[in-house]
Design an enzyme around this catalytic site. Structure first.
Site, PDB file in Angstrom:
ATOM      1  N   SER A  65       0.797  -1.229   0.000  1.00 55.79           N
ATOM      2  CA  SER A  65       0.000   0.000   0.000  1.00 55.79           C
ATOM      3  C   SER A  65       0.831   1.281   0.000  1.00 55.79           C
ATOM      4  O   SER A  65       0.297   2.349  -0.285  1.00 55.79           O
ATOM      5  CB  SER A  65      -0.947   0.018   1.204  1.00 55.79           C
ATOM      6  OG  SER A  65      -0.233   0.161   2.417  1.00 55.79           O
ATOM      7  N   LYS A 135       0.895   4.800   6.805  1.00 56.34           N
ATOM      8  CA  LYS A 135       0.342   5.584   5.701  1.00 56.34           C
ATOM      9  C   LYS A 135       0.987   6.970   5.719  1.00 56.34           C
ATOM     10  O   LYS A 135       1.700   7.341   6.647  1.00 56.34           O
ATOM     11  CB  LYS A 135      -1.175   5.745   5.828  1.00 56.34           C
ATOM     12  CG  LYS A 135      -1.976   4.441   5.979  1.00 56.34           C
ATOM     13  CD  LYS A 135      -2.003   3.620   4.712  1.00 56.34           C
ATOM     14  CE  LYS A 135      -2.810   2.338   4.913  1.00 56.34           C
ATOM     15  NZ  LYS A 135      -2.674   1.417   3.751  1.00 56.34           N
TER      16      LYS A 135
END
Length: 249
Positions: A65, A135
Protein backbone atom coordinates in the site's frame (compact mmCIF):
# COMPACT_ATOMS: atom_id res chain seq x y z
CA UNK A 1 58.88 10.56 63.93
CA UNK A 2 55.99 8.41 62.74
CA UNK A 3 55.21 8.88 59.05
CA UNK A 4 51.87 10.48 58.18
CA UNK A 5 49.25 8.65 56.12
CA UNK A 6 50.50 10.07 52.78
CA UNK A 7 54.13 9.11 53.38
CA UNK A 8 53.44 5.44 52.79
CA UNK A 9 52.94 6.04 49.05
CA UNK A 10 50.00 4.98 46.90
CA UNK A 11 48.51 1.50 47.07
CA UNK A 12 49.42 -0.58 44.05
CA UNK A 13 47.13 -3.59 44.35
CA UNK A 14 43.70 -2.16 45.18
CA UNK A 15 41.68 -3.51 48.14
CA UNK A 16 43.53 -6.12 50.20
CA UNK A 17 42.41 -8.85 52.50
CA UNK A 18 44.39 -10.75 55.18
CA UNK A 19 45.45 -14.29 54.53
CA UNK A 20 45.03 -17.14 57.02
CA UNK A 21 46.70 -16.57 60.40
CA UNK A 22 47.30 -12.90 59.74
CA UNK A 23 49.73 -13.59 56.90
CA UNK A 24 50.61 -10.96 54.33
CA UNK A 25 47.62 -9.38 52.57
CA UNK A 26 46.69 -10.60 49.08
CA UNK A 27 44.74 -8.93 46.28
CA UNK A 28 40.99 -9.54 46.19
CA UNK A 29 39.92 -11.70 43.23
CA UNK A 30 37.89 -10.10 40.45
CA UNK A 31 34.68 -11.70 39.19
CA UNK A 32 35.05 -13.86 36.12
CA UNK A 33 33.51 -12.83 32.79
CA UNK A 34 30.89 -15.60 33.06
CA UNK A 35 29.82 -14.38 36.48
CA UNK A 36 29.29 -10.87 35.12
CA UNK A 37 27.63 -11.94 31.85
CA UNK A 38 24.05 -12.24 33.24
CA UNK A 39 24.33 -8.70 34.68
CA UNK A 40 25.53 -7.34 31.33
CA UNK A 41 22.73 -9.13 29.47
CA UNK A 42 20.17 -7.77 31.92
CA UNK A 43 21.44 -4.21 31.44
CA UNK A 44 21.34 -4.62 27.65
CA UNK A 45 17.74 -5.87 27.75
CA UNK A 46 16.62 -3.00 29.95
CA UNK A 47 18.28 -0.50 27.62
CA UNK A 48 16.69 -2.13 24.56
CA UNK A 49 13.26 -2.01 26.19
CA UNK A 50 13.68 1.65 27.14
CA UNK A 51 14.78 2.52 23.59
CA UNK A 52 11.76 0.71 22.15
CA UNK A 53 9.35 2.35 24.59
CA UNK A 54 10.58 5.93 24.40
CA UNK A 55 12.91 6.42 21.43
CA UNK A 56 12.88 4.21 18.33
CA UNK A 57 11.07 1.04 17.28
CA UNK A 58 11.35 -1.16 14.20
CA UNK A 59 8.30 -1.95 12.09
CA UNK A 60 7.88 -4.27 9.12
CA UNK A 61 5.92 -3.22 6.01
CA UNK A 62 3.16 -5.84 5.57
CA UNK A 63 1.69 -4.86 2.18
CA UNK A 64 2.15 -2.97 -1.09
CA UNK A 65 0.00 0.00 0.00
CA UNK A 66 2.99 2.38 0.32
CA UNK A 67 4.82 1.49 -2.89
CA UNK A 68 7.14 2.67 -4.23
CA UNK A 69 8.15 4.65 -1.17
CA UNK A 70 8.13 1.44 0.84
CA UNK A 71 8.13 -2.13 -0.41
CA UNK A 72 6.53 -5.12 1.25
CA UNK A 73 9.09 -6.59 3.64
CA UNK A 74 10.98 -3.34 4.21
CA UNK A 75 11.73 -2.45 7.81
CA UNK A 76 11.54 1.11 9.01
CA UNK A 77 12.64 2.85 12.19
CA UNK A 78 9.96 4.93 13.84
CA UNK A 79 10.63 7.99 15.98
CA UNK A 80 8.57 7.57 19.16
CA UNK A 81 10.30 10.32 21.15
CA UNK A 82 8.91 13.42 19.39
CA UNK A 83 5.24 12.80 20.32
CA UNK A 84 6.28 12.71 23.99
CA UNK A 85 7.05 16.42 23.68
CA UNK A 86 3.59 17.25 22.34
CA UNK A 87 4.44 17.25 18.65
CA UNK A 88 1.58 16.15 16.37
CA UNK A 89 1.80 14.57 12.91
CA UNK A 90 2.26 16.96 9.99
CA UNK A 91 1.19 16.76 6.37
CA UNK A 92 3.46 14.60 4.25
CA UNK A 93 4.92 12.53 7.08
CA UNK A 94 4.81 8.75 6.90
CA UNK A 95 3.39 7.58 10.22
CA UNK A 96 2.70 4.31 12.01
CA UNK A 97 -0.56 4.14 13.95
CA UNK A 98 -2.67 1.61 15.81
CA UNK A 99 -5.72 0.27 13.98
CA UNK A 100 -8.36 2.94 14.77
CA UNK A 101 -11.46 0.80 14.29
CA UNK A 102 -11.02 -2.62 12.68
CA UNK A 103 -9.32 -1.46 9.49
CA UNK A 104 -7.41 -4.75 9.56
CA UNK A 105 -10.38 -6.99 10.27
CA UNK A 106 -9.82 -9.01 7.07
CA UNK A 107 -6.06 -9.42 7.58
CA UNK A 108 -5.14 -12.87 8.96
CA UNK A 109 -3.16 -13.00 12.21
CA UNK A 110 -0.14 -15.31 12.38
CA UNK A 111 0.88 -17.01 15.61
CA UNK A 112 4.35 -15.71 16.54
CA UNK A 113 7.17 -17.95 17.70
CA UNK A 114 8.61 -17.50 21.19
CA UNK A 115 11.72 -15.86 19.70
CA UNK A 116 9.63 -13.41 17.63
CA UNK A 117 7.56 -12.51 20.66
CA UNK A 118 10.62 -11.85 22.81
CA UNK A 119 12.55 -9.88 20.17
CA UNK A 120 9.42 -7.89 19.36
CA UNK A 121 8.88 -7.13 23.05
CA UNK A 122 12.32 -5.57 23.41
CA UNK A 123 12.09 -3.82 20.03
CA UNK A 124 14.79 -5.73 18.13
CA UNK A 125 12.16 -7.08 15.72
CA UNK A 126 8.77 -5.77 14.61
CA UNK A 127 5.98 -7.18 16.72
CA UNK A 128 3.79 -9.64 14.80
CA UNK A 129 0.96 -9.24 17.31
CA UNK A 130 0.41 -5.49 17.14
CA UNK A 131 -2.29 -4.26 14.77
CA UNK A 132 -0.49 -1.31 13.25
CA UNK A 133 -0.69 0.44 9.88
CA UNK A 134 1.61 2.80 7.98
CA UNK A 135 0.34 5.58 5.70
CA UNK A 136 1.13 9.14 4.61
CA UNK A 137 -0.53 12.06 6.40
CA UNK A 138 -2.53 14.10 3.88
CA UNK A 139 -4.71 16.26 6.11
CA UNK A 140 -4.44 17.47 9.71
CA UNK A 141 -6.97 19.08 12.05
CA UNK A 142 -8.85 21.90 10.34
CA UNK A 143 -7.99 20.82 6.77
CA UNK A 144 -10.50 20.11 4.02
CA UNK A 145 -9.41 17.18 1.84
CA UNK A 146 -11.23 16.29 -1.38
CA UNK A 147 -11.04 14.10 -4.45
CA UNK A 148 -13.18 14.17 -7.58
CA UNK A 149 -12.81 11.70 -10.43
CA UNK A 150 -9.21 10.60 -10.78
CA UNK A 151 -7.77 13.72 -9.21
CA UNK A 152 -5.83 15.73 -8.42
CA UNK A 153 -6.09 15.39 -4.65
CA UNK A 154 -6.79 18.76 -3.03
CA UNK A 155 -6.06 20.09 0.45
CA UNK A 156 -7.82 23.34 1.40
CA UNK A 157 -8.66 23.86 -2.26
CA UNK A 158 -5.07 23.53 -3.47
CA UNK A 159 -4.20 20.73 -5.88
CA UNK A 160 -1.24 18.60 -4.78
CA UNK A 161 1.63 17.60 -7.03
CA UNK A 162 2.35 14.09 -5.74
CA UNK A 163 5.51 12.56 -7.27
CA UNK A 164 5.49 9.85 -4.58
CA UNK A 165 2.26 8.27 -5.89
CA UNK A 166 2.85 4.81 -7.36
CA UNK A 167 3.69 4.92 -11.05
CA UNK A 168 0.60 4.28 -13.16
CA UNK A 169 -1.82 5.20 -10.36
CA UNK A 170 -4.05 8.24 -10.41
CA UNK A 171 -4.06 10.46 -7.30
CA UNK A 172 -7.73 9.61 -6.72
CA UNK A 173 -9.91 6.67 -7.69
CA UNK A 174 -13.21 7.24 -9.44
CA UNK A 175 -15.32 4.99 -7.24
CA UNK A 176 -17.54 5.34 -4.19
CA UNK A 177 -14.69 5.49 -1.71
CA UNK A 178 -12.43 7.52 -3.95
CA UNK A 179 -14.86 10.43 -4.32
CA UNK A 180 -14.99 12.45 -1.12
CA UNK A 181 -14.81 15.85 0.52
CA UNK A 182 -14.09 15.80 4.24
CA UNK A 183 -13.11 18.27 6.93
CA UNK A 184 -10.59 16.86 9.39
CA UNK A 185 -11.52 17.57 13.05
CA UNK A 186 -8.95 18.85 15.52
CA UNK A 187 -7.02 15.98 17.08
CA UNK A 188 -7.33 13.75 13.99
CA UNK A 189 -5.48 13.11 10.72
CA UNK A 190 -6.51 11.90 7.26
CA UNK A 191 -4.13 9.31 5.81
CA UNK A 192 -3.64 7.71 2.40
CA UNK A 193 -1.26 5.16 0.93
CA UNK A 194 1.14 6.09 -1.86
CA UNK A 195 -0.11 3.11 -3.90
CA UNK A 196 -3.53 4.68 -4.27
CA UNK A 197 -5.17 1.77 -6.08
CA UNK A 198 -3.96 -0.75 -3.48
CA UNK A 199 -4.49 1.02 -0.17
CA UNK A 200 -7.39 0.57 2.22
CA UNK A 201 -6.92 3.91 3.96
CA UNK A 202 -9.06 6.77 5.28
CA UNK A 203 -11.07 6.84 2.03
CA UNK A 204 -12.42 3.33 2.48
CA UNK A 205 -13.08 3.46 6.22
CA UNK A 206 -15.46 6.41 6.35
CA UNK A 207 -18.19 4.19 7.78
CA UNK A 208 -16.24 3.52 10.98
CA UNK A 209 -16.78 5.42 14.23
CA UNK A 210 -14.14 8.02 13.31
CA UNK A 211 -15.38 8.45 9.71
CA UNK A 212 -12.02 7.38 8.31
CA UNK A 213 -10.01 9.74 10.49
CA UNK A 214 -7.15 8.56 12.72
CA UNK A 215 -7.05 9.96 16.26
CA UNK A 216 -3.69 11.59 16.94
CA UNK A 217 -3.51 9.57 20.16
CA UNK A 218 -3.34 6.36 18.10
CA UNK A 219 -0.20 7.49 16.25
CA UNK A 220 2.86 5.52 17.38
CA UNK A 221 5.35 7.80 15.66
CA UNK A 222 6.87 8.97 12.41
CA UNK A 223 8.81 6.60 10.14
CA UNK A 224 12.17 8.30 9.62
CA UNK A 225 14.46 5.68 8.06
CA UNK A 226 14.24 2.65 5.80
CA UNK A 227 16.65 0.41 7.68
CA UNK A 228 16.30 -2.95 5.94
CA UNK A 229 17.29 -4.35 3.52
CA UNK A 230 20.54 -2.43 3.58
CA UNK A 231 20.41 -1.98 -0.20
CA UNK A 232 17.32 0.21 0.27
CA UNK A 233 18.56 2.24 3.24
CA UNK A 234 17.26 5.78 2.98
CA UNK A 235 15.59 8.54 4.97
CA UNK A 236 11.89 9.41 4.69
CA UNK A 237 11.70 13.20 4.44
CA UNK A 238 8.54 15.25 3.96
CA UNK A 239 8.08 15.87 0.22
CA UNK A 240 8.26 19.41 -1.15
CA UNK A 241 4.60 18.94 -2.06
CA UNK A 242 3.65 20.02 1.44
CA UNK A 243 5.92 23.05 1.72
CA UNK A 244 3.47 25.39 0.03
CA UNK A 245 2.10 28.07 2.31
CA UNK A 246 -1.17 27.91 0.37
CA UNK A 247 -2.12 24.72 2.22
CA UNK A 248 -2.50 26.53 5.52
CA UNK A 249 -5.64 28.41 6.49
Amino acid sequence: MEPGPLEHGPLEHGPLERGPGGSAPKPRKRRSFWAELPILVGIALVLALLIKTFLVQAFSIPSESMQNTLQKGDRVLVDKLTPWFGSEPERGEVVVFHDPDRWLKTVPTHEPTAAQTFLGWIGLMPSVEEKDLIKRVIGVGGDTVECTGTGPLKVNGQALDEPYVYEGNTPCTDDEGGRFKVRVPRGYIWVMGDHRQASSDSRYNQSDRYHGMVPVGEVVGRAIVKAWPVTRWDTLPVPDTFDGAGLDR
